[in-house]
Motif scaffolding. Structure first.
Motif, mmCIF file in Angstrom:
data_model
loop_
_atom_site.group_PDB
_atom_site.id
_atom_site.type_symbol
_atom_site.label_atom_id
_atom_site.label_comp_id
_atom_site.label_asym_id
_atom_site.label_seq_id
_atom_site.Cartn_x
_atom_site.Cartn_y
_atom_site.Cartn_z
ATOM 1 N N HIS A 1 0.809 -1.230 0.000
ATOM 2 C CA HIS A 1 0.000 0.000 0.000
ATOM 3 C C HIS A 1 0.835 1.270 0.000
ATOM 4 O O HIS A 1 0.306 2.359 0.191
ATOM 5 C CB HIS A 1 -1.004 -0.008 1.148
ATOM 6 C CG HIS A 1 -0.413 -0.419 2.470
ATOM 7 N ND1 HIS A 1 0.438 0.377 3.178
ATOM 8 C CD2 HIS A 1 -0.555 -1.563 3.180
ATOM 9 C CE1 HIS A 1 0.788 -0.249 4.288
ATOM 10 N NE2 HIS A 1 0.223 -1.440 4.318
ATOM 11 N N VAL B 1 -4.708 5.514 2.433
ATOM 12 C CA VAL B 1 -5.112 4.535 3.448
ATOM 13 C C VAL B 1 -5.793 5.236 4.614
ATOM 14 O O VAL B 1 -5.597 6.430 4.846
ATOM 15 C CB VAL B 1 -3.894 3.736 4.005
ATOM 16 C CG1 VAL B 1 -3.259 2.867 2.936
ATOM 17 C CG2 VAL B 1 -2.858 4.649 4.635
ATOM 18 N N VAL C 1 -4.482 -0.735 9.235
ATOM 19 C CA VAL C 1 -4.422 -0.110 7.909
ATOM 20 C C VAL C 1 -5.556 -0.619 7.036
ATOM 21 O O VAL C 1 -5.791 -1.823 6.948
ATOM 22 C CB VAL C 1 -3.078 -0.428 7.201
ATOM 23 C CG1 VAL C 1 -3.082 0.102 5.771
ATOM 24 C CG2 VAL C 1 -1.912 0.163 7.979
ATOM 25 N N VAL D 1 -6.897 0.035 3.053
ATOM 26 C CA VAL D 1 -6.601 0.709 1.784
ATOM 27 C C VAL D 1 -7.886 1.309 1.226
ATOM 28 O O VAL D 1 -8.912 0.637 1.135
ATOM 29 C CB VAL D 1 -5.998 -0.288 0.765
ATOM 30 C CG1 VAL D 1 -5.711 0.400 -0.569
ATOM 31 C CG2 VAL D 1 -4.720 -0.904 1.318
#
Ligand code: BT5
Length: 339
Positions: free
Chosen positions: A276, A281, A319, A321
């Motif tokens: 990523h 994000v 996290v 995306v």
């Protein structure tokens, strides 16, 4: 003796070995063979006794060849003793107990065929049926806690590197900080546990869980869409012993360099594997939520995020995306992560 029986049954690769054959091979009586087999079964090894045929190990591909692993460990410097169990609550937990009783020291490696209470971070559960590689090792880097945290990123690289030759057609990548993904789904997780003082940790237990031969039905429904195994991605059974040896070999080499040069030496390699980087994000860290472009990972493994307020340093968080367009097949929700 029992290791030798297990090895013979594993090598028979799903074929039955008669009591006579085993007795001859081992130089003991048939009753002796039977007694050892009973103990192995009680310990939790999947051995069936078939009438008039003999004994068969039902999941040979999932059993680690402990002798072979031990022999290989003697050829390198970081990892030493190998202990293999058919059933453990958690390999991290077992190693912690072994450290307390003096049965384990730096470089000890513990693996299990299955875990009954496999642990993820923050009390989360790790699904660990037979077919996975569930193992932990102990290190004493003698470093302050901030530097130790980046070890989990280091081992995410080594697991990725060890897997790539097995899956030449697949995309094996890392989700910050330390999850290994195959074709956009989680295949491995790392749990780092430490003891000691903030200025100098006494020891680090690094637990790695890798889905090698798990089939879709081995995952609970809520994980089916987001988890994957080497078998599912590559189409054939992975040799768990070889994958373990490969991870340990690469991890030993990387760890020695880490001790001399720190995570800085691996920063570019990590960024190259992090799927990523450069994408938008959302990071949830406790009550704090941040959205921005993941622009960098610093020398300590901290994620740098470009937000409307400038560059923010993120030390821990989940996290997610946001930008699917530039994402190579990675699903929008990637599960939870913590360093
Ligand atoms: C991790 O936690 O990813 C660390 C997992 C470490 C497991 C190893 S196995 C050997 C050693 N002994 C232990 O007891 N643990 C270590 P975390 O980032 O918190 O992710 C946990 C989440 O991953 C769960 O909440 C599920 O959503 C998902 N999950 C659970 N089991 C999984 C599996 N087998 N494959 C993929 N995802 C899984």
């Amino acid at each position: 003796m029992r290791n030798t029986i297990l090895k013979a049954l594993k090598e028979a690769n799903g074929q039955a070995l008669s009591g006579n054959e085993l007795a001859e091979k081992l130089g003991i009586s048939r009753v002796g063979v039977w007694k050892h087999i009973e103990i192995l079964r009680e310990e939790g090894y999947p051995i069936q006794a078939l009438s008039r045929k003999g004994y068969v190990l039902t999941e040979p591909e999932n059993i680690i060849d402990a002798e072979a692993v031990q022999v290989h460990l003697e050829e390198q410097d970081v990892f030493k003793q190998f202990h293999y169990y058919p059933v453990l609550e958690s390999t991290n937990q077992k190693l912690r107990e072994m450290l307390q009783t003096g049965e384990a020291s730096e470089g000890t490696v513990v693996a299990a065929l299955r875990q009954t209470g496999g642990r993820g971070r923050l009390g989360r559960k790790w699904i660990s049926p037979p077919g996975g590689l569930w193992f932990s090792f102990v290190l004493r880097p003698g470093l302050p806690i901030q530097e130790v945290a980046s070890l989990s990123l280091l081992f995410a690289i080594t697991v990725t590197r060890a897997l790539q030759p097995y899956l030449p057609e697949a995309v094996v990548s890392i989700k910050w900080p330390n999850d290994v993904f195959i074709n956009g789904k989680k295949a491995a997780g790392i749990l780092l546990e430490t003891a000691g003082e903030l200025d100098q940790v006494e020891y680090v237990i690094c637990g790695i869980g890798l889905n090698v031969n798990l089939r879709p039905e081995d995952f609970p429904p809520e994980l089916k869409e987001q988890a994957v195994s080497v078998l599912q991605a590559g189409g054939s059974y992975g040799d768990i012993s070889s994958i373990l040896l490969s991870i340990l070999k690469i991890s030993g080499d990387y760890y020695q360099r880490f001790l001399e040069e720190g995570f800085q030496a691996f920063r570019e390699e990590y960024k190259g594997l992090c799927h990523h980087l450069g994408q938008e994000v959302k990071i949830q860290a406790g009550p704090r939520s941040l959205t921005g472009i993941h622009v960098d990972v610093d020398a300590g493994g901290t994620l740098l995020l470009r937000t409307a307020n400038g560059i923010e340093s993120v030390h821990t968080g989940d996290v997610q995306v946001i930008d699917q367009g530039r994402n190579s097949g990675v699903p929008e929700t990637l599960g939870n992560q913590r360093i």
